[in-house]
Scaffold this active site. Sequence first.
Site, PDB file in Angstrom:
ATOM      1  N   THR A 144       0.825  -1.203   0.000  1.00  0.00           N
ATOM      2  CA  THR A 144       0.000   0.000   0.000  1.00  0.00           C
ATOM      3  C   THR A 144       0.861   1.256   0.000  1.00  0.00           C
ATOM      4  O   THR A 144       1.948   1.260   0.594  1.00  0.00           O
ATOM      5  CB  THR A 144      -0.952   0.005   1.212  1.00  0.00           C
ATOM      6  OG1 THR A 144      -1.661   1.225   1.240  1.00  0.00           O
ATOM      7  CG2 THR A 144      -0.232  -0.152   2.530  1.00  0.00           C
ATOM      8  N   SER A 179      -1.633   3.175  10.606  1.00  0.00           N
ATOM      9  CA  SER A 179      -2.593   2.331  11.344  1.00  0.00           C
ATOM     10  C   SER A 179      -1.937   0.970  11.540  1.00  0.00           C
ATOM     11  O   SER A 179      -0.948   0.639  10.869  1.00  0.00           O
ATOM     12  CB  SER A 179      -3.892   2.154  10.552  1.00  0.00           C
ATOM     13  OG  SER A 179      -3.671   1.288   9.446  1.00  0.00           O
ATOM     14  N   TYR A 181      -3.154  -1.711  10.517  1.00  0.00           N
ATOM     15  CA  TYR A 181      -3.261  -2.361   9.199  1.00  0.00           C
ATOM     16  C   TYR A 181      -2.075  -1.966   8.322  1.00  0.00           C
ATOM     17  O   TYR A 181      -1.380  -2.833   7.756  1.00  0.00           O
ATOM     18  CB  TYR A 181      -4.579  -1.990   8.502  1.00  0.00           C
ATOM     19  CG  TYR A 181      -4.435  -2.062   7.001  1.00  0.00           C
ATOM     20  CD1 TYR A 181      -4.283  -3.292   6.361  1.00  0.00           C
ATOM     21  CD2 TYR A 181      -4.349  -0.898   6.216  1.00  0.00           C
ATOM     22  CE1 TYR A 181      -4.077  -3.365   4.989  1.00  0.00           C
ATOM     23  CE2 TYR A 181      -4.153  -0.970   4.851  1.00  0.00           C
ATOM     24  CZ  TYR A 181      -4.011  -2.195   4.247  1.00  0.00           C
ATOM     25  OH  TYR A 181      -3.785  -2.271   2.897  1.00  0.00           O
ATOM     26  N   HIS A 182      -1.857  -0.646   8.163  1.00  0.00           N
ATOM     27  CA  HIS A 182      -0.766  -0.209   7.284  1.00  0.00           C
ATOM     28  C   HIS A 182       0.579  -0.762   7.779  1.00  0.00           C
ATOM     29  O   HIS A 182       1.460  -1.104   6.982  1.00  0.00           O
ATOM     30  CB  HIS A 182      -0.735   1.319   7.192  1.00  0.00           C
ATOM     31  CG  HIS A 182      -1.856   1.908   6.373  1.00  0.00           C
ATOM     32  ND1 HIS A 182      -3.012   2.387   6.927  1.00  0.00           N
ATOM     33  CD2 HIS A 182      -2.008   2.081   5.039  1.00  0.00           C
ATOM     34  CE1 HIS A 182      -3.822   2.832   5.969  1.00  0.00           C
ATOM     35  NE2 HIS A 182      -3.235   2.665   4.815  1.00  0.00           N
ATOM     36  N   LYS A 185       1.454  -4.187   6.506  1.00  0.00           N
ATOM     37  CA  LYS A 185       2.011  -4.199   5.138  1.00  0.00           C
ATOM     38  C   LYS A 185       3.522  -3.937   5.159  1.00  0.00           C
ATOM     39  O   LYS A 185       4.274  -4.469   4.343  1.00  0.00           O
ATOM     40  CB  LYS A 185       1.324  -3.129   4.281  1.00  0.00           C
ATOM     41  CG  LYS A 185      -0.148  -3.376   4.046  1.00  0.00           C
ATOM     42  CD  LYS A 185      -0.333  -4.535   3.089  1.00  0.00           C
ATOM     43  CE  LYS A 185      -1.747  -4.636   2.603  1.00  0.00           C
ATOM     44  NZ  LYS A 185      -1.983  -5.815   1.776  1.00  0.00           N
TER      45      LYS A 185
HETATM   46  P1  NAD Z   1     -11.170  -7.280   0.311  1.00  0.00           P
HETATM   47  O1  NAD Z   1     -11.319  -7.350   1.800  1.00  0.00           O
HETATM   48  O2  NAD Z   1     -12.345  -6.925  -0.515  1.00  0.00           O
HETATM   49  O3  NAD Z   1     -10.591  -8.677  -0.221  1.00  0.00           O
HETATM   50  C1  NAD Z   1      -9.644  -9.447   0.467  1.00  0.00           C
HETATM   51  C2  NAD Z   1     -10.028 -10.904   0.303  1.00  0.00           C
HETATM   52  O4  NAD Z   1      -9.061 -11.706   0.980  1.00  0.00           O
HETATM   53  C3  NAD Z   1     -11.385 -11.242   0.904  1.00  0.00           C
HETATM   54  O5  NAD Z   1     -12.185 -11.931  -0.019  1.00  0.00           O
HETATM   55  C4  NAD Z   1     -11.052 -12.091   2.127  1.00  0.00           C
HETATM   56  O6  NAD Z   1     -12.057 -13.053   2.393  1.00  0.00           O
HETATM   57  C5  NAD Z   1      -9.721 -12.703   1.740  1.00  0.00           C
HETATM   58  N1  NAD Z   1      -8.825 -13.039   2.878  1.00  0.00           N
HETATM   59  C6  NAD Z   1      -8.437 -12.232   3.893  1.00  0.00           C
HETATM   60  N2  NAD Z   1      -7.621 -12.899   4.736  1.00  0.00           N
HETATM   61  C7  NAD Z   1      -7.484 -14.152   4.226  1.00  0.00           C
HETATM   62  C8  NAD Z   1      -6.763 -15.309   4.636  1.00  0.00           C
HETATM   63  N3  NAD Z   1      -6.037 -15.310   5.757  1.00  0.00           N
HETATM   64  N4  NAD Z   1      -6.826 -16.426   3.884  1.00  0.00           N
HETATM   65  C9  NAD Z   1      -7.570 -16.450   2.740  1.00  0.00           C
HETATM   66  N5  NAD Z   1      -8.294 -15.392   2.309  1.00  0.00           N
HETATM   67  C10 NAD Z   1      -8.237 -14.261   3.049  1.00  0.00           C
HETATM   68  O7  NAD Z   1      -9.947  -6.292   0.037  1.00  0.00           O
HETATM   69  P2  NAD Z   1      -9.531  -5.559  -1.326  1.00  0.00           P
HETATM   70  O8  NAD Z   1     -10.037  -4.189  -1.276  1.00  0.00           O
HETATM   71  O9  NAD Z   1      -9.821  -6.420  -2.465  1.00  0.00           O
HETATM   72  O10 NAD Z   1      -7.959  -5.491  -1.131  1.00  0.00           O
HETATM   73  C11 NAD Z   1      -7.130  -6.536  -1.618  1.00  0.00           C
HETATM   74  C12 NAD Z   1      -5.685  -6.247  -1.287  1.00  0.00           C
HETATM   75  O11 NAD Z   1      -5.275  -5.029  -1.882  1.00  0.00           O
HETATM   76  C13 NAD Z   1      -5.413  -6.108   0.208  1.00  0.00           C
HETATM   77  O12 NAD Z   1      -4.190  -6.733   0.512  1.00  0.00           O
HETATM   78  C14 NAD Z   1      -5.307  -4.624   0.418  1.00  0.00           C
HETATM   79  O13 NAD Z   1      -4.477  -4.330   1.494  1.00  0.00           O
HETATM   80  C15 NAD Z   1      -4.746  -4.143  -0.902  1.00  0.00           C
HETATM   81  N6  NAD Z   1      -5.156  -2.771  -1.223  1.00  0.00           N
HETATM   82  C16 NAD Z   1      -6.474  -2.443  -1.358  1.00  0.00           C
HETATM   83  C17 NAD Z   1      -6.833  -1.132  -1.671  1.00  0.00           C
HETATM   84  C18 NAD Z   1      -8.270  -0.691  -1.822  1.00  0.00           C
HETATM   85  O14 NAD Z   1      -8.511   0.524  -1.997  1.00  0.00           O
HETATM   86  N7  NAD Z   1      -9.230  -1.573  -1.765  1.00  0.00           N
HETATM   87  C19 NAD Z   1      -5.826  -0.176  -1.836  1.00  0.00           C
HETATM   88  C20 NAD Z   1      -4.497  -0.538  -1.692  1.00  0.00           C
HETATM   89  C21 NAD Z   1      -4.157  -1.846  -1.378  1.00  0.00           C
HETATM   90  N1  USQ Z   2     -11.350   9.983   4.693  1.00  0.00           N
HETATM   91  C1  USQ Z   2     -12.233  11.032   4.785  1.00  0.00           C
HETATM   92  N2  USQ Z   2     -13.563  10.749   4.775  1.00  0.00           N
HETATM   93  C2  USQ Z   2     -14.053   9.481   4.662  1.00  0.00           C
HETATM   94  C3  USQ Z   2     -13.145   8.407   4.540  1.00  0.00           C
HETATM   95  C4  USQ Z   2     -11.793   8.685   4.569  1.00  0.00           C
HETATM   96  O1  USQ Z   2     -11.830  12.195   4.880  1.00  0.00           O
HETATM   97  O2  USQ Z   2     -15.277   9.320   4.685  1.00  0.00           O
HETATM   98  C5  USQ Z   2      -9.894  10.240   4.670  1.00  0.00           C
HETATM   99  C6  USQ Z   2      -9.090   9.486   5.726  1.00  0.00           C
HETATM  100  O3  USQ Z   2      -9.021  10.197   6.946  1.00  0.00           O
HETATM  101  C7  USQ Z   2      -7.744   9.345   5.047  1.00  0.00           C
HETATM  102  C8  USQ Z   2      -8.092   9.258   3.566  1.00  0.00           C
HETATM  103  O4  USQ Z   2      -9.410   9.773   3.436  1.00  0.00           O
HETATM  104  O5  USQ Z   2      -6.985  10.501   5.228  1.00  0.00           O
HETATM  105  C9  USQ Z   2      -8.059   7.845   3.028  1.00  0.00           C
HETATM  106  O6  USQ Z   2      -8.902   7.008   3.813  1.00  0.00           O
HETATM  107  P1  USQ Z   2      -9.551   5.684   3.171  1.00  0.00           P
HETATM  108  O7  USQ Z   2     -10.426   5.064   4.210  1.00  0.00           O
HETATM  109  O8  USQ Z   2     -10.130   6.007   1.847  1.00  0.00           O
HETATM  110  O9  USQ Z   2      -8.261   4.813   2.861  1.00  0.00           O
HETATM  111  P2  USQ Z   2      -7.200   4.104   3.807  1.00  0.00           P
HETATM  112  O10 USQ Z   2      -7.641   4.004   5.210  1.00  0.00           O
HETATM  113  O11 USQ Z   2      -5.880   4.743   3.556  1.00  0.00           O
HETATM  114  O12 USQ Z   2      -7.205   2.617   3.230  1.00  0.00           O
HETATM  115  C10 USQ Z   2      -7.527   2.307   1.871  1.00  0.00           C
HETATM  116  C11 USQ Z   2      -7.738   0.800   1.801  1.00  0.00           C
HETATM  117  C12 USQ Z   2      -6.425   0.104   2.162  1.00  0.00           C
HETATM  118  C13 USQ Z   2      -5.318   0.612   1.268  1.00  0.00           C
HETATM  119  C14 USQ Z   2      -5.204   2.126   1.316  1.00  0.00           C
HETATM  120  C15 USQ Z   2      -4.265   2.675   0.257  1.00  0.00           C
HETATM  121  O13 USQ Z   2      -8.780   0.398   2.674  1.00  0.00           O
HETATM  122  O14 USQ Z   2      -6.584  -1.296   1.995  1.00  0.00           O
HETATM  123  O15 USQ Z   2      -4.094   0.054   1.696  1.00  0.00           O
HETATM  124  O16 USQ Z   2      -6.489   2.702   1.010  1.00  0.00           O
HETATM  125  S1  USQ Z   2      -3.350   4.051   0.851  1.00  0.00           S
HETATM  126  O17 USQ Z   2      -4.300   5.052   1.329  1.00  0.00           O
HETATM  127  O18 USQ Z   2      -2.577   4.514  -0.256  1.00  0.00           O
HETATM  128  O19 USQ Z   2      -2.559   3.563   1.950  1.00  0.00           O
END
Ligand code: NAD
Ligand code: USQ
Length: 382
Positions: A144, A179, A181-182, A185
Amino acid sequence: MKIIVAGGDGFCGWPTALYLSKQGHEVSIVDNLVRRKMDEELHSNSVTPIASLEERVAKWKELTGKEIKTFIGDLNHYDFLREVFKQTNPDAFVHFAEQRSAPYSMIDREHAVFTQSNNVIGNLNVLFAIKELAPDCHLIKLGTMGEYGAPNIDIEEGYIEIEHNGRKDKLPYPKQPGSFYHLSKVHDSHNIMFACKIWGIRATDLNQGIVYGLHTDETELHPILNNRLDYDGVFGTALNRFLIQSAIGHDLTVYGAGGQTRSFLNIKDTVRCIEIAANNPAEKGEFRVFNQFTEYFSVKELAERTKRVAEEMGLSPKIANIENPRIEAEEHYYHAVNTNLRDLGLEPNLLTDEVLKEILNVALDNKDRVIKENVLPQVTWK
Ligand code: NAD
Ligand code: USQ
């Protein structure tokens, strides 16, 4: 190519599995369906109705003749993962299968521990499975952009050249995640880098920005192939949330001042980036990092654009600067490099008003499914 898409039932994974299958790859999905269970835990849902994974792959086969194998299980269960590797012998392992919500990881101790153990141990198991059973397999790992945080200097792609006390080195770019979560990664990245060094694994870490949209050409073929679209305060992400909020007449929830700048990309580019990485594998022992985004915006700018487009469609959303539930900089410098994927052929789908209208139309078609109590953020960082 034989490709495993782990997390292939999720928001990014499902359209990626379809796209790779369409390109002629032999695709297998691995997923433990935990994301669907989280919807139950949070009493939430996807704005779009989503079919079961079984129904999804059956419909895909019916429409295209292409088979996607499914393995339902947890990456944290090593015996299960070994069996998947033995049965599929993958050339590439696309790893989306992690808990991906920052707010979810900040709910309490249990959720932080779950996030880090699920993500870090799952990824470690994948590294061991590659070493043991498919040493040539290319790991394509979703990282991420949030690993870098918001430093007051330009963000490079994974590494930075540093001169210190008269000596120079190329070192991993400093990480300041926001966070638990982050942070998971960042831990993954370190484990992958080390495994590449000691075992000669080939890996690409895709530091992805925030993904918006939901449809790809493949998911649009039939309603059963629908992608999920999250809107709640835990899993919904910035731009998608603003569009859904406009559709239901909710104020657009800009957290604090709204100067938080983040990288973004369309889901259509996510699937293409994975294909580009798969077709251009890292060398043996190489830990390669690509910044996977196409544009960056401040949250405030996105809310303003959403408001303008929604008004053109006859809606009247207001922007509300609500108290920020997170601890993060609300005004900061942001400049990030993203040339690696472009150099390999990525042609970005940029954020146009047309794209905003398309997503807004999907939200309007499904607005009755929104559970309004889930829209405001309830998890805080304090
Ligand atoms: P999502 O939650 O929709 O999908 C993740 C999938 O992985 C789910 O179907 C879940 O059931 C499965 N999963 C989770 N833990 C597991 C485990 N231990 N074993 C098997 N399956 C498991 O998430 P997404 O939005 O599709 O994101 C996918 C990936 O991309 C994540 O790693 C996330 O961190 C990364 N990512 C997402 C975004 C975004 O904006 N959605 C942005 C940047 C990075
Ligand atoms: N934010 C708002 N209003 C909202 C939701 C979010 O102002 O209603 C702000 C948050 O405070 C933050 C920014 O928007 O500053 C991004 O928040 P987000 O919830 O859209 O994204 P984030 O928490 O960063 O996580 C999402 C995905 C995660 C991925 C990440 C990419 O859930 O899986 O890793 O985006 S990145 O942001 O580049 O780290």
